[in-house]
Scaffold this active site. Sequence first.
Site, short mmCIF file in Angstrom:
data_model
loop_
_atom_site.label_atom_id
_atom_site.label_comp_id
_atom_site.label_asym_id
_atom_site.label_seq_id
_atom_site.Cartn_x
_atom_site.Cartn_y
_atom_site.Cartn_z
N SER A 140 45.21 8.89 28.44
CA SER A 140 46.11 8.30 27.43
C SER A 140 47.03 7.32 28.13
O SER A 140 47.25 7.42 29.36
CB SER A 140 46.94 9.41 26.79
OG SER A 140 47.95 8.87 25.96
N TYR A 153 52.39 16.91 27.51
CA TYR A 153 51.23 16.07 27.13
C TYR A 153 50.94 15.06 28.24
O TYR A 153 49.79 14.91 28.68
CB TYR A 153 51.49 15.35 25.81
CG TYR A 153 50.32 14.52 25.33
CD1 TYR A 153 49.12 15.12 24.94
CD2 TYR A 153 50.39 13.13 25.29
CE1 TYR A 153 48.04 14.36 24.51
CE2 TYR A 153 49.32 12.36 24.85
CZ TYR A 153 48.14 12.98 24.47
OH TYR A 153 47.07 12.22 24.05
P1 NDP Z 1 41.66 13.91 16.63
O1 NDP Z 1 42.66 14.96 16.34
O2 NDP Z 1 41.13 13.10 15.53
O3 NDP Z 1 40.45 14.52 17.46
C1 NDP Z 1 40.62 15.56 18.37
C2 NDP Z 1 39.32 16.31 18.48
O4 NDP Z 1 39.47 17.39 19.41
C3 NDP Z 1 38.88 16.91 17.17
O5 NDP Z 1 37.51 16.65 17.00
C4 NDP Z 1 39.11 18.40 17.35
O6 NDP Z 1 38.11 19.09 16.62
C5 NDP Z 1 38.90 18.54 18.84
N1 NDP Z 1 39.51 19.72 19.41
C6 NDP Z 1 40.81 20.09 19.42
N2 NDP Z 1 40.96 21.27 20.02
C7 NDP Z 1 39.72 21.66 20.43
C8 NDP Z 1 39.22 22.79 21.09
N3 NDP Z 1 40.01 23.81 21.48
N4 NDP Z 1 37.89 22.86 21.35
C9 NDP Z 1 37.08 21.86 20.94
N5 NDP Z 1 37.49 20.78 20.30
C10 NDP Z 1 38.80 20.68 20.05
O7 NDP Z 1 42.37 12.97 17.72
P2 NDP Z 1 41.83 11.78 18.64
O8 NDP Z 1 40.51 11.35 18.26
O9 NDP Z 1 42.92 10.80 18.69
O10 NDP Z 1 41.81 12.52 20.05
C11 NDP Z 1 40.74 12.40 20.97
C12 NDP Z 1 41.33 12.28 22.38
O11 NDP Z 1 42.02 11.04 22.48
C13 NDP Z 1 42.33 13.37 22.75
O12 NDP Z 1 42.08 13.80 24.06
C14 NDP Z 1 43.66 12.65 22.67
O13 NDP Z 1 44.63 13.22 23.50
C15 NDP Z 1 43.25 11.26 23.14
N6 NDP Z 1 44.18 10.20 22.81
C16 NDP Z 1 44.40 9.85 21.50
C17 NDP Z 1 45.31 8.87 21.20
C18 NDP Z 1 45.64 8.48 19.80
O14 NDP Z 1 46.61 7.72 19.61
N7 NDP Z 1 44.92 8.93 18.81
C19 NDP Z 1 46.03 8.14 22.25
C20 NDP Z 1 45.69 8.57 23.59
C21 NDP Z 1 44.79 9.56 23.84
P3 NDP Z 1 38.23 20.55 15.98
O15 NDP Z 1 39.61 20.70 15.43
O16 NDP Z 1 37.16 20.54 14.93
O17 NDP Z 1 37.92 21.48 17.11
#
Ligand code: NDP
Length: 245
Positions: A140, A153
């Site tokens: 990030s 975070y």
């Molecule tokens: P979302 O919340 O849309 O996606 C997060 C995903 O992680 C979901 O598919 C969720 O699925 C999954 N997830 C969460 N906990 C678990 C778990 N314990 N086991 C398996 N899967 C899990 O957010 P983003 O797409 O934004 O996030 C994706 C990545 O990008 C993350 O690492 C985030 O930190 C990073 N990021 C995002 C930014 C943003 O602004 N959006 C900026 C910088 C980094 P489910 O709940 O079905 O398990």
Amino acid sequence: MSESKVIVITGASSGIGKATAEILAKDGAQLVLAARRENLLQELVASVESLGGQAVYQVTDVTDVNQVEALADLAIETYGKIDVWMNNAGIMPQSLLADKRIKDWDNMIDINIKGTLYGIGAALPHMTEKKMGHFINISSVAGHYAHSGGAVYSATKWAVRAISESLREEVASDNIRVTIVSPGAINTELLDSVTDKNFQSNFTDFYNNFGISADRVALTIKQAIDLPADAAWNEIIIRPTKQVQ
Ligand code: NDP
């Protein structure tokens, strides 16, 4: 191009993971999709197939090492190899340290750091054996800058970068690529994971002003995958043009 590459994506049920699956599907990729929400994974498999790709899914909690190992097994049993493993699952429940939201701290450490480590551990033997592979680890902008409220975070996302750089050195001679992708404000479901309502409200305003589509990150990841295998993008920051930090 990405055609016939076997690509495992954690956190595939929404946001960046889902957008990446869909863009890679258009190249005919063979996808192994993981997250906890099964109905969303089932919908994504159908979407991938309608776009020209192939996909299987497995309900996977990345905090459980056995489930992550089983995910790698599924990829090998189904497609025989792992070309790319994308450690993407993550949460961002930011809050002030003084508020001692310890459950949130633990969850971020378990999902963002341990989940990434378990993914590396599960995929690495298969890549080492074939002397090829590619890890895409999602950090990030918060892995480059720490601010009030973002201590844990940011620490987890800094950790992803540290782990990735060590991994890069360890696996370079085995022809395995490592790419760190550090997004800025991307409109996804991530803000749902912010449990502190004040922080969530402030983030919502910020994302409403600056946030861009997850497609932009997906395109960046596709380009990193498509680069010829003797070259690697080791680190990418992809953020909205108008976002300062
Ligand atoms: P979302 O919340 O849309 O996606 C997060 C995903 O992680 C979901 O598919 C969720 O699925 C999954 N997830 C969460 N906990 C678990 C778990 N314990 N086991 C398996 N899967 C899990 O957010 P983003 O797409 O934004 O996030 C994706 C990545 O990008 C993350 O690492 C985030 O930190 C990073 N990021 C995002 C930014 C943003 O602004 N959006 C900026 C910088 C980094 P489910 O709940 O079905 O398990």
